[in-house]
Design an enzyme around this catalytic site. Structure first.
Site, PDB file in Angstrom:
ATOM      1  N   ASP A 175      -2.990   1.156   6.903  1.00  0.00           N
ATOM      2  CA  ASP A 175      -2.065   0.855   5.811  1.00  0.00           C
ATOM      3  C   ASP A 175      -1.628  -0.613   5.843  1.00  0.00           C
ATOM      4  O   ASP A 175      -1.407  -1.227   4.805  1.00  0.00           O
ATOM      5  CB  ASP A 175      -0.828   1.755   5.903  1.00  0.00           C
ATOM      6  N   ASP A 187       0.881  -1.166   0.000  1.00  0.00           N
ATOM      7  CA  ASP A 187       0.000   0.000   0.000  1.00  0.00           C
ATOM      8  C   ASP A 187       0.919   1.217   0.000  1.00  0.00           C
ATOM      9  O   ASP A 187       1.404   1.634   1.054  1.00  0.00           O
ATOM     10  CB  ASP A 187      -0.902  -0.016   1.231  1.00  0.00           C
ATOM     11  N   GLU A 190      -1.082  -1.083  -4.957  1.00  0.00           N
ATOM     12  CA  GLU A 190      -2.327  -0.344  -5.201  1.00  0.00           C
ATOM     13  C   GLU A 190      -2.113   0.655  -6.331  1.00  0.00           C
ATOM     14  O   GLU A 190      -1.129   1.391  -6.354  1.00  0.00           O
ATOM     15  CB  GLU A 190      -2.781   0.387  -3.947  1.00  0.00           C
TER      16      GLU A 190
END
Length: 200
Positions: A141, A7, A68
């Site tokens: 996160d 992430d 991501e």
């Protein structure tokens, strides 16, 4: 299939290593959040991320890296840092010859919760449930990184097959275009002499 989920973020970058196969509950190998200070120079902060990702790749040897996909946001500074962190992740994976995949937040949410509009609390709760954890990974996160890894374990193979099919189709189309161009050139050129044939 062992997947490193990332992430990306410059201030907080989530890392989650998951092992599993489609159709079965995966298990977590490691999860962490790398933090860098906004007071430090950007290059130094990216170096910290790169060193940490390198260490994880060497230690756990993932078969794939799931990152991501970065979207433009109102805060240009935030999206810039996120994109830089994502770039570091892709660089580290490429250096080791590890396939990478970019998943959108809605794809991850849909894979984990069944809804592409799920909130962070729902995603975190489902990550803990899927991985059979006693509590939701914190901060968000960390949960998001694990969600990315789970998403790729469950959907990555089918996505890879679709990509391979698209590439194969593109290759066929390119060959057909070359053959068509060659046929047109041959029709306008005498096959024996290589000179242009008579005009109509």
């Amino acid at each position: 299939m062992r997947v490193l989920g990332i992430d990306p973020g410059l201030t907080r970058c989530g890392l989650g290593m998951v092992d599993g196969v489609p159709g079965r509950p995966p298990f977590v190998l490691a999860v962490d959040v790398v933090r860098t200070s906004a007071h430090e120079e950007t290059g130094a902060r990216l170096a910290v991320l790169e060193e940490t990702m390198e260490e994880w790749v060497r230690r756990y040897r993932p078969a794939a890296v799931a990152v991501e996909r970065v979207f433009a946001q109102h805060n240009v500074g935030t999206v810039m840092g996120t994109a830089q962190a994502a770039g570091v992740a892709l660089l580290v994976a490429a250096r080791h010859g590890i396939p990478t995949a970019l998943h959108t937040p809605s794809e991850v949410k849909a894979a984990i919760t069944g809804s592409g509009r799920a909130g962070k609390d729902q995603v975190g709760a489902m990550v803990a449930r899927i991985l059979r954890l006693d509590e939701v990974p914190k901060p968000a996160d960390a949960a998001d990184a694990l969600a990315l890894a789970i998403c790729h374990v469950w959907r990555g193979q089918s996505t890879d097959r679709l990509d391979a099919a698209r590439q194969a189709a593109s290759g066929v189309a390119a060959r057909q275009q070359r053959a068509y161009a060659a046929a047109r050139t041959g029709a306008a050129t005498s096959p024996r002499t290589g000179t242009r044939g008579p005009r109509a």
